[in-house]
Design a protein around this motif. Structure first.
Motif, PDB file in Angstrom:
ATOM      1  N   UNK A 267       0.835  -1.202   0.000  1.00 23.98           N
ATOM      2  CA  UNK A 267       0.000   0.000   0.000  1.00 23.98           C
ATOM      3  C   UNK A 267       0.871   1.253   0.000  1.00 23.98           C
ATOM      4  N   UNK A 268       1.892   1.274   0.828  1.00 25.16           N
ATOM      5  CA  UNK A 268       2.783   2.435   0.868  1.00 25.16           C
ATOM      6  C   UNK A 268       3.451   2.645  -0.488  1.00 25.16           C
ATOM      7  N   UNK A 269       3.847   1.573  -1.123  1.00 28.01           N
ATOM      8  CA  UNK A 269       4.487   1.674  -2.436  1.00 28.01           C
ATOM      9  C   UNK A 269       3.509   2.189  -3.481  1.00 28.01           C
ATOM     10  N   UNK A 270       2.250   1.759  -3.405  1.00 23.82           N
ATOM     11  CA  UNK A 270       1.235   2.203  -4.368  1.00 23.82           C
ATOM     12  C   UNK A 270       1.116   3.717  -4.379  1.00 23.82           C
ATOM     13  N   UNK A 271       1.151   4.330  -3.184  1.00 22.77           N
ATOM     14  CA  UNK A 271       0.924   5.773  -3.089  1.00 22.77           C
ATOM     15  C   UNK A 271       2.186   6.598  -3.281  1.00 22.77           C
ATOM     16  N   UNK A 272       3.333   5.941  -3.327  1.00 24.50           N
ATOM     17  CA  UNK A 272       4.597   6.677  -3.278  1.00 24.50           C
ATOM     18  C   UNK A 272       4.762   7.685  -4.420  1.00 24.50           C
ATOM     19  N   UNK A 273       4.348   7.328  -5.627  1.00 21.49           N
ATOM     20  CA  UNK A 273       4.592   8.208  -6.781  1.00 21.49           C
ATOM     21  C   UNK A 273       3.337   8.923  -7.248  1.00 21.49           C
ATOM     22  N   UNK A 274       2.289   8.921  -6.424  1.00 19.03           N
ATOM     23  CA  UNK A 274       1.017   9.540  -6.826  1.00 19.03           C
ATOM     24  C   UNK A 274       0.952  11.000  -6.391  1.00 19.03           C
ATOM     25  N   UNK A 275       0.269  11.805  -7.203  1.00 17.22           N
ATOM     26  CA  UNK A 275      -0.046  13.177  -6.817  1.00 17.22           C
ATOM     27  C   UNK A 275      -1.396  13.160  -6.113  1.00 17.22           C
ATOM     28  N   UNK A 276      -1.445  13.656  -4.888  1.00 13.21           N
ATOM     29  CA  UNK A 276      -2.627  13.487  -4.041  1.00 13.21           C
ATOM     30  C   UNK A 276      -3.095  14.823  -3.468  1.00 13.21           C
ATOM     31  N   UNK A 277      -4.352  14.898  -3.021  1.00 10.71           N
ATOM     32  CA  UNK A 277      -4.867  16.144  -2.447  1.00 10.71           C
ATOM     33  C   UNK A 277      -4.051  16.608  -1.239  1.00 10.71           C
ATOM     34  N   UNK A 278      -3.994  17.917  -1.071  1.00  9.72           N
ATOM     35  CA  UNK A 278      -3.177  18.509  -0.012  1.00  9.72           C
ATOM     36  C   UNK A 278      -3.569  18.015   1.373  1.00  9.72           C
ATOM     37  N   UNK A 279      -4.868  17.797   1.619  1.00 11.00           N
ATOM     38  CA  UNK A 279      -5.315  17.374   2.955  1.00 11.00           C
ATOM     39  C   UNK A 279      -4.711  16.028   3.351  1.00 11.00           C
ATOM     40  N   UNK A 280      -4.471  15.158   2.370  1.00 11.22           N
ATOM     41  CA  UNK A 280      -3.869  13.862   2.677  1.00 11.22           C
ATOM     42  C   UNK A 280      -2.507  14.056   3.343  1.00 11.22           C
ATOM     43  N   UNK A 281      -1.690  14.917   2.758  1.00  8.01           N
ATOM     44  CA  UNK A 281      -0.344  15.136   3.294  1.00  8.01           C
ATOM     45  C   UNK A 281      -0.388  15.844   4.640  1.00  8.01           C
ATOM     46  N   UNK A 282      -1.350  16.749   4.796  1.00  7.14           N
ATOM     47  CA  UNK A 282      -1.451  17.462   6.075  1.00  7.14           C
ATOM     48  C   UNK A 282      -1.706  16.485   7.226  1.00  7.14           C
ATOM     49  N   UNK A 283      -2.623  15.546   7.025  1.00  3.80           N
ATOM     50  CA  UNK A 283      -2.908  14.613   8.117  1.00  3.80           C
ATOM     51  C   UNK A 283      -1.808  13.571   8.286  1.00  3.80           C
ATOM     52  N   UNK A 284      -1.125  13.200   7.224  1.00  2.55           N
ATOM     53  CA  UNK A 284       0.026  12.314   7.387  1.00  2.55           C
ATOM     54  C   UNK A 284       1.086  12.990   8.246  1.00  2.55           C
ATOM     55  N   UNK A 285       1.352  14.255   7.977  1.00  3.30           N
ATOM     56  CA  UNK A 285       2.375  14.971   8.742  1.00  3.30           C
ATOM     57  C   UNK A 285       1.960  15.138  10.202  1.00  3.30           C
ATOM     58  N   UNK A 286       0.666  15.333  10.450  1.00  3.32           N
ATOM     59  CA  UNK A 286       0.168  15.423  11.830  1.00  3.32           C
ATOM     60  C   UNK A 286       0.401  14.104  12.555  1.00  3.32           C
ATOM     61  N   UNK A 287       0.071  12.984  11.911  1.00  2.00           N
ATOM     62  CA  UNK A 287       0.292  11.676  12.531  1.00  2.00           C
ATOM     63  C   UNK A 287       1.763  11.447  12.825  1.00  2.00           C
ATOM     64  N   UNK A 288       2.622  11.785  11.880  1.00  2.00           N
ATOM     65  CA  UNK A 288       4.064  11.609  12.088  1.00  2.00           C
ATOM     66  C   UNK A 288       4.559  12.464  13.255  1.00  2.00           C
ATOM     67  N   UNK A 289       4.033  13.668  13.373  1.00  2.00           N
ATOM     68  CA  UNK A 289       4.434  14.570  14.462  1.00  2.00           C
ATOM     69  C   UNK A 289       4.188  13.920  15.819  1.00  2.00           C
ATOM     70  N   UNK A 290       2.991  13.307  15.975  1.00  2.00           N
ATOM     71  CA  UNK A 290       2.658  12.721  17.274  1.00  2.00           C
ATOM     72  C   UNK A 290       3.376  11.383  17.496  1.00  2.00           C
ATOM     73  N   UNK A 291       3.595  10.636  16.431  1.00  2.00           N
ATOM     74  CA  UNK A 291       4.403   9.425  16.586  1.00  2.00           C
ATOM     75  C   UNK A 291       5.802   9.778  17.088  1.00  2.00           C
TER      76      UNK A 291
END
Length: 598
Positions: A267-291
């Motif tokens: 799954x991670x590989x599937x999304x690696x080269x995709x262009x995705x909506x900005x909100x997706x990256x915002x919440x990924x970065x939030x999760x990483x911050x708390x991890x």
């Protein structure tokens, strides 16, 4: 209680996860005023520092492996923290005086109410994470991807991170990389009040004027598209855009069906080269911050309102960073369960709509155990992923008159809920001492402990005993109830049979001539050399029971007249096995349960 023995096979396996949900601002509050719509000064508020070593030891006693600290991210609140650089929130778009924990204002900091020193609030939470880990428990916090507070404003975002909506094109209803949806050409209007509702219960506030400045208006969190939402809408929040167009079509790649059988790496590989909506990256970065802060997992609010593809993206990214992260989600549509587990890569979902709702009717005297067994068996492979609970912040307290009216009626349900499956069990703070949620504290109705206002929680406060956390003020009945919870949850958390198979004795036992009925439930959990027999009585009368064990199961379990039964719960209840090994007789008192190791 006799300690559960270690499994004879190597390596020894423990039981299963136990999540303790605590509403963080209520847990340590010793104030008993409970003035409706009371201020923080009038009604008090709990702090991170209230989770002392003694308090955490008391939580761990319940078999807890994960503490879900509810209400930690900084959400909109009425209290004035302007001296710390925090802007005032408008009570016209806040529910209650203390605010909804699901209207997050700043994802990169924590609720200032919870800190002894609001300027040091993040460090105080980091210290709580460390204390929790020292007690052998992991930390879960909320992430609410579907919506944020109407006035989102992060003071603590890392360099280069922009606020939600900061870069939106507000001249259009929708654009893929907008974080919000807009009602172009209209300004937001506060909902018309209904049923004599008054903001803050009618108490004065300089910003409580029936107005809130938002131009253009944004869609409301539950998807309402009007510039003036209804009072029953989630008007305190705005809907986040994940690239779902207003007509429901997707503006991002869809996940092929065969990815339901693939692991997080694929799954991670599937999304690696995709262009995705900005909100997706915002919440990924939030999760990483708390991890990176030491948080061990997340509870996702209203996950079904966000596309499965986003969850595949986010959860695979989280698992690549922390393979042991605990990911729990609200999904209330059973036909979506498998998609959010298999494609969305959730670890666990609430088993609310089927299991909990049916168990609630059994506790109330109208439901059938046969229906519960059918639900459990129909879940099949996903059963271990369906988290069980009897209370949480959204549900009525068992002891409230609108539910069961007596916490004792929750005892047989606890045994079933906690021991029937390999799935995790969740407890809500105060549940173990019979909290009834009867306080009228402001926004919302009693029967549920408030999540919107400042309050004390009476039965829980009696266990807390002014910060001693020793149960010193509990009644005998409350103390006995907590002891029962500890016994059951220790079995759930530590007995190796919890990782084994489930076999129902319900249908076979209904067909004999005993007093066994739809108000009793019997089942076996077993793995390797470890076996448990669980029998519970939902009735308010004593029952003399004869359980019937199907011949093939009796043979597989090695049951015979000489099989010794060792009681782990209700040690004064003896069970007798018939000569063939296919019958077991015992007597249970009203609302009594028995658990035997054999």
């Amino acid at each position: 209680m006799k300690p559960a023995p270690a499994n004879q096979t190597e390596p020894a396996k423990k039981g299963k996860p136990v999540v303790y949900q605590v509403f963080t601002r209520l847990f340590g509050n010793t104030n008993t005023n409970n003035v409706p719509w009371g201020t923080r000064e009038e009604n008090g508020v709990g702090k991170f520092s209230d989770f002392t070593d003694t308090a955490l030891t008391g939580i761990k006693e319940l078999g807890t492996t994960h503490i879900w600290y509810t209400g930690v991210p900084h959400h909109a609140i009425v209290a004035d923290y302007t001296e710390y650089g925090i802007s005032l929130d408008d009570p016209d778009v806040i529910k209650g005086r203390a605010g909804s924990p699901y209207a997050v204002k700043d994802y990169y900091n924590v609720n200032p109410d919870l800190a002894d020193d609001p300027a040091n609030r993040l460090a105080e939470f980091e210290a709580l994470i460390e204390r929790t880990h020292e007690h052998g428990m992991k930390v879960i916090i909320d992430i609410v991807p579907n919506h944020v507070a109407r006035q989102y404003e992060s003071l603590s975002a890392p360099e280069g991170v922009s606020d939600f909506g900061a870069n939106d094109n507000t001249t259009v209803e929708y654009a893929r990389d907008n974080n919000f949806y807009y009602v172009v050409g209209e300004s937001f209007r506060v909902p018309e009040p209904k049923d004599n509702y008054q903001v803050l219960g009618g108490h004065p506030h300089p910003l409580a004027d029936g107005k809130f400045d938002e131009t253009p208006a944004k869609w409301t969190g539950n998807g309402a598209r009007a510039a003036q939402p209804d009072q029953n809408d989630w008007y305190e929040t705005v809907k986040v855009n994940y690239g779902v167009k207003p007509d429901g079509s997707y503006d991002f790649p869809t996940l092929p069906d065969d990815y339901a059988q693939k692991g997080v790496e694929a799954h991670a590989e599937f999304w690696r080269d995709k262009s995705l909506p900005d909100s997706w990256y915002k919440f990924r970065d939030i999760a990483f911050y708390w991890l990176d802060k030491g948080v061990d997992g997340f509870r996702y609010d209203m996950a079904e309102m966000v596309p499965v593809e986003f969850w595949s993206f986010l959860n695979s990214a989280i698992k690549m960073r922390n393979p042991d992260a605990f990911l729990l989600a609200e999904v209330y549509q059973p036909h979506l369960y498998r998609a959010y587990l298999n494609k969305g890569k959730m670890d666990y979902l609430y088993d609310k709509v089927e299991f909990y709702d049916t168990l609630k009717t059994i506790m109330q005297g109208s439901g059938k155990v046969s229906d519960l067994v059918a639900i459990q068996e129909a879940h099949g492979k996903i059963a271990p992923s369906m988290l069980h609970f009897l209370e949480n912040h959204d549900e009525q307290r068992i002891a409230s008159p609108d539910f069961a009216g007596d916490a004792e009626k929750g005892k047989p349900a606890l045994v079933v809920s906690a021991l029937i499956s390999r799935s995790p069990t969740m407890l809500y703070f105060g549940q173990d001492v019979g909290e009834d949620g009867s306080e009228e504290t402001g926004f919302g109705d009693p029967t549920r402990t408030t999540i919107f206002d400042y309050a004390g929680v009476p039965a829980h406060q009696r266990w807390m005993n002014d910060g001693k956390f020793d149960g010193g003020q509990l009644s005998d009945k409350e103390r006995a109830l907590r002891a029962f919870y500890i016994e059951v949850m220790q079995i759930s958390a530590s007995h190796p049979a919890m990782n084994g198979e489930f076999a129902s004795l319900h249908a076979s036992s209904l067909n004999n001539d005993s007093e066994y009925s739809e108000q009793q439930m019997a089942f076996v959990r077993y793995t390797g050399d470890s076996r448990l027999l669980v029998v519970t009585n939902f009735a308010s009368q004593t029952r003399k029971l004869t359980l019937t064990v199907p011949e093939q199961l009796a043979s597989e379990l090695g049951l015979n007249s000489g099989t010794p039964f060792d009681a782990l719960l209700s040690s004064d209840v003896s069970a007798t096995v018939g000569e063939s090994g296919q019958t077991i007789t015992l007597e249970l008192g009203p609302l009594e349960s028995a658990v035997y190791e054999f």
